[in-house]
Structures are given as C-alpha cells and as structure tokens.
Design an enzyme around this catalytic site. Structure first.
Site, PDB file in Angstrom:
ATOM      1  N   HIS A  67       0.827  -1.210   0.000  1.00 41.10           N
ATOM      2  CA  HIS A  67       0.000   0.000   0.000  1.00 41.10           C
ATOM      3  C   HIS A  67       0.862   1.260   0.000  1.00 41.10           C
ATOM      4  O   HIS A  67       1.801   1.358   0.788  1.00 41.10           O
ATOM      5  CB  HIS A  67      -0.927   0.003   1.218  1.00 41.10           C
ATOM      6  CG  HIS A  67      -2.066  -0.942   1.046  1.00 41.10           C
ATOM      7  ND1 HIS A  67      -1.896  -2.312   1.050  1.00 41.10           N
ATOM      8  CD2 HIS A  67      -3.380  -0.731   0.796  1.00 41.10           C
ATOM      9  CE1 HIS A  67      -3.061  -2.888   0.828  1.00 41.10           C
ATOM     10  NE2 HIS A  67      -3.968  -1.966   0.669  1.00 41.10           N
ATOM     11  N   SER A  84      -6.235   4.221  -5.710  1.00 40.40           N
ATOM     12  CA  SER A  84      -5.595   4.916  -4.584  1.00 40.40           C
ATOM     13  C   SER A  84      -5.663   6.423  -4.774  1.00 40.40           C
ATOM     14  O   SER A  84      -5.902   7.166  -3.827  1.00 40.40           O
ATOM     15  CB  SER A  84      -4.128   4.483  -4.451  1.00 40.40           C
ATOM     16  OG  SER A  84      -4.049   3.287  -3.721  1.00 40.40           O
ATOM     17  N   PHE A 119       1.392   2.366   7.602  1.00 40.64           N
ATOM     18  CA  PHE A 119       0.064   2.637   8.170  1.00 40.64           C
ATOM     19  C   PHE A 119      -0.953   2.512   7.036  1.00 40.64           C
ATOM     20  O   PHE A 119      -0.788   3.144   5.980  1.00 40.64           O
ATOM     21  CB  PHE A 119       0.054   4.057   8.740  1.00 40.64           C
ATOM     22  CG  PHE A 119      -1.300   4.551   9.159  1.00 40.64           C
ATOM     23  CD1 PHE A 119      -1.986   5.500   8.382  1.00 40.64           C
ATOM     24  CD2 PHE A 119      -1.880   4.111  10.341  1.00 40.64           C
ATOM     25  CE1 PHE A 119      -3.229   5.976   8.773  1.00 40.64           C
ATOM     26  CE2 PHE A 119      -3.131   4.589  10.737  1.00 40.64           C
ATOM     27  CZ  PHE A 119      -3.808   5.506   9.944  1.00 40.64           C
ATOM     28  N   VAL A 120      -1.968   1.675   7.247  1.00 43.41           N
ATOM     29  CA  VAL A 120      -3.030   1.514   6.238  1.00 43.41           C
ATOM     30  C   VAL A 120      -4.377   1.788   6.883  1.00 43.41           C
ATOM     31  O   VAL A 120      -4.678   1.298   7.968  1.00 43.41           O
ATOM     32  CB  VAL A 120      -3.010   0.095   5.624  1.00 43.41           C
ATOM     33  CG1 VAL A 120      -4.172  -0.083   4.629  1.00 43.41           C
ATOM     34  CG2 VAL A 120      -1.681  -0.165   4.926  1.00 43.41           C
ATOM     35  N   CYS A 122      -8.674   2.784   5.595  1.00 42.38           N
ATOM     36  CA  CYS A 122      -9.609   2.938   4.473  1.00 42.38           C
ATOM     37  C   CYS A 122      -9.929   4.418   4.332  1.00 42.38           C
ATOM     38  O   CYS A 122     -10.799   4.964   5.015  1.00 42.38           O
ATOM     39  CB  CYS A 122     -10.877   2.125   4.749  1.00 42.38           C
ATOM     40  SG  CYS A 122     -12.081   2.215   3.400  1.00 42.38           S
ATOM     41  N   ALA A 123      -9.201   5.081   3.424  1.00 42.68           N
ATOM     42  CA  ALA A 123      -9.244   6.545   3.358  1.00 42.68           C
ATOM     43  C   ALA A 123     -10.651   7.068   3.062  1.00 42.68           C
ATOM     44  O   ALA A 123     -11.036   8.139   3.555  1.00 42.68           O
ATOM     45  CB  ALA A 123      -8.261   7.037   2.292  1.00 42.68           C
TER      46      ALA A 123
HETATM   47  N1  LIG Z   1      -1.618   3.652   3.298  1.00 46.88           N
HETATM   48  C1  LIG Z   1      -2.931   3.681   2.966  1.00 46.88           C
HETATM   49  O1  LIG Z   1      -3.808   3.556   3.805  1.00 46.88           O
HETATM   50  N2  LIG Z   1      -3.212   3.862   1.623  1.00 46.88           N
HETATM   51  C2  LIG Z   1      -4.507   3.912   1.166  1.00 46.88           C
HETATM   52  N3  LIG Z   1      -5.650   3.773   1.822  1.00 46.88           N
HETATM   53  C3  LIG Z   1      -6.702   3.900   0.924  1.00 46.88           C
HETATM   54  O2  LIG Z   1      -7.890   3.855   1.178  1.00 46.88           O
HETATM   55  N4  LIG Z   1      -6.194   4.116  -0.316  1.00 46.88           N
HETATM   56  C4  LIG Z   1      -4.828   4.140  -0.222  1.00 46.88           C
HETATM   57  O3  LIG Z   1      -3.984   4.343  -1.112  1.00 46.88           O
END
Ligand SMILES: NC(=O)NC1=NC(=O)NC1=O
Length: 172
Positions: A67, A84, A119-120, A122-123
């Site tokens: 990601h 993204s 860090f991920v 759901c943007a």
């Molecule tokens: N590191 C991230 O959380 N990346 C992202 N979350 C998303 O919802 N789209 C992304 O590219």
C-alpha cells in the site's frame, strides 16, 4: 456488472477487472478465481477475506507493504493507482497544508520504523483530521494489533472497490 457476469469472465478478464481490489496484490484475485461461480458479491468478498486470513503473518505484512503511503511519495509523483488516487484525493490527502503534510510524513515514517510495514486505513471512510488522529494513536499499538488492524482496513478498502465494480445483489 453483476455477479453472473463476474462468474462468466475468463481468467484474464477476471484479473484485469478485479485484480486491484487489494492494492497491487493481483495474486489474491488470481487465487480466488478458481472458487467461482460465486453465489453473490458477498461470497466473492468472503473468498478474498478467507484467502487473506489464511496467510502467514509475513503474507499479511506483505499485503500491507503493497500500500502506498497516504500523502506520500507516490501521491507527490503522480504514480498512485487510479483507485488509490481517488481514495487519497477523497480524504483530502492532496490538500494538506505544509504543517499537516510534514506531520503525515513524520508519523508515517515513525509508524513504518516501528512496525516494518506502512500505516493503512480505508481513506474513503475518513477525512484528513481523522486520518492524522488515527495515525498518531495507532503508532502506540503493538505490532500484532497493527498487523490485524491494517488487514481489517485492507478488507474495508477491498469492499468499497468491489462495490464500485460489481452490482450488489439487491440492485439486480
Ligand atoms: N496507506 C494507505 O492507507 N493507503 C490507502 N488507503 C486507501 O484507502 N487508499 C490508499 O492508497
């Protein structure tokens, strides 16, 4: 496209269309293809979720590493995938002031150094204030907690990406 159309797709089209529902992990889509026909979109989503859950920790961390950082290098250089790019734009990552941008960069770096994966989140489900708050808070967690939390977020991102590609059953 409805689930019947998805089930009828030859492998190449299935992966072409659905290969990025988990960011830069077409192997997941390629793997679940053999599980067709899917009775519903929810069943396809469950197959993806089960494949991810069955991975060892290293596999889960590998998914997280695929990601791009939020407001990171890929966004700056315009090399984000379409999905993204839309997700990050929607959460205001492209409209950070200089203070917010440097705080995001510092916290992303701190997070990555602590856990060994990015860090991920759901943007689409957050605005930039919320993302900064979550990033700062989650930096304090343990690695196992963040590995699980990151995968939960990957599944939320996957759910929304699938929703935009495949008609949900009650819309038929
Ligand atoms: N590191 C991230 O959380 N990346 C992202 N979350 C998303 O919802 N789209 C992304 O590219």
């Amino acid at each position: 496209m409805d689930i019947a159309t998805v089930n009828a797709l030859p492998y190449e089209d299935f992966v072409d269309i659905l290969g990025n529902v988990v960011e830069k992990c077409p192997i997941i889509t390629a793997a679940v293809w053999s599980g067709r026909p899917f009775l519903s979109l929810a069943a396809l989503e469950a197959a993806i979720s089960e494949f991810i859950d069955a991975l060892p920790e290293s596999g889960k961390e590998g998914i997280l590493r695929c990601h791009p950082d939020l407001a990171g290098r890929d966004l700056q250089s315009g090399s984000l995938t379409r999905e993204s790019r839309e997700e990050q734009a929607g959460s205001g990552m492209g409209a950070l002031n200089s203070g917010e941008a440097s705080r995001m960069a510092r916290l992303n770096q701190e997070y990555k150094e602590r856990f060994g994966f990015p860090f991920v989140i759901c943007a689409r489900m957050h605005d930039k204030e919320n993302i900064l708050r979550e990033l700062s808070a989650r930096c304090q967690n343990e690695r196992a907690v963040e590995r699980a939390r990151g995968i939960e977020e990957v599944k939320k991102i996957c759910h929304l990406r699938l929703q935009s590609l495949v008609l949900t059953d009650n819309m038929l």
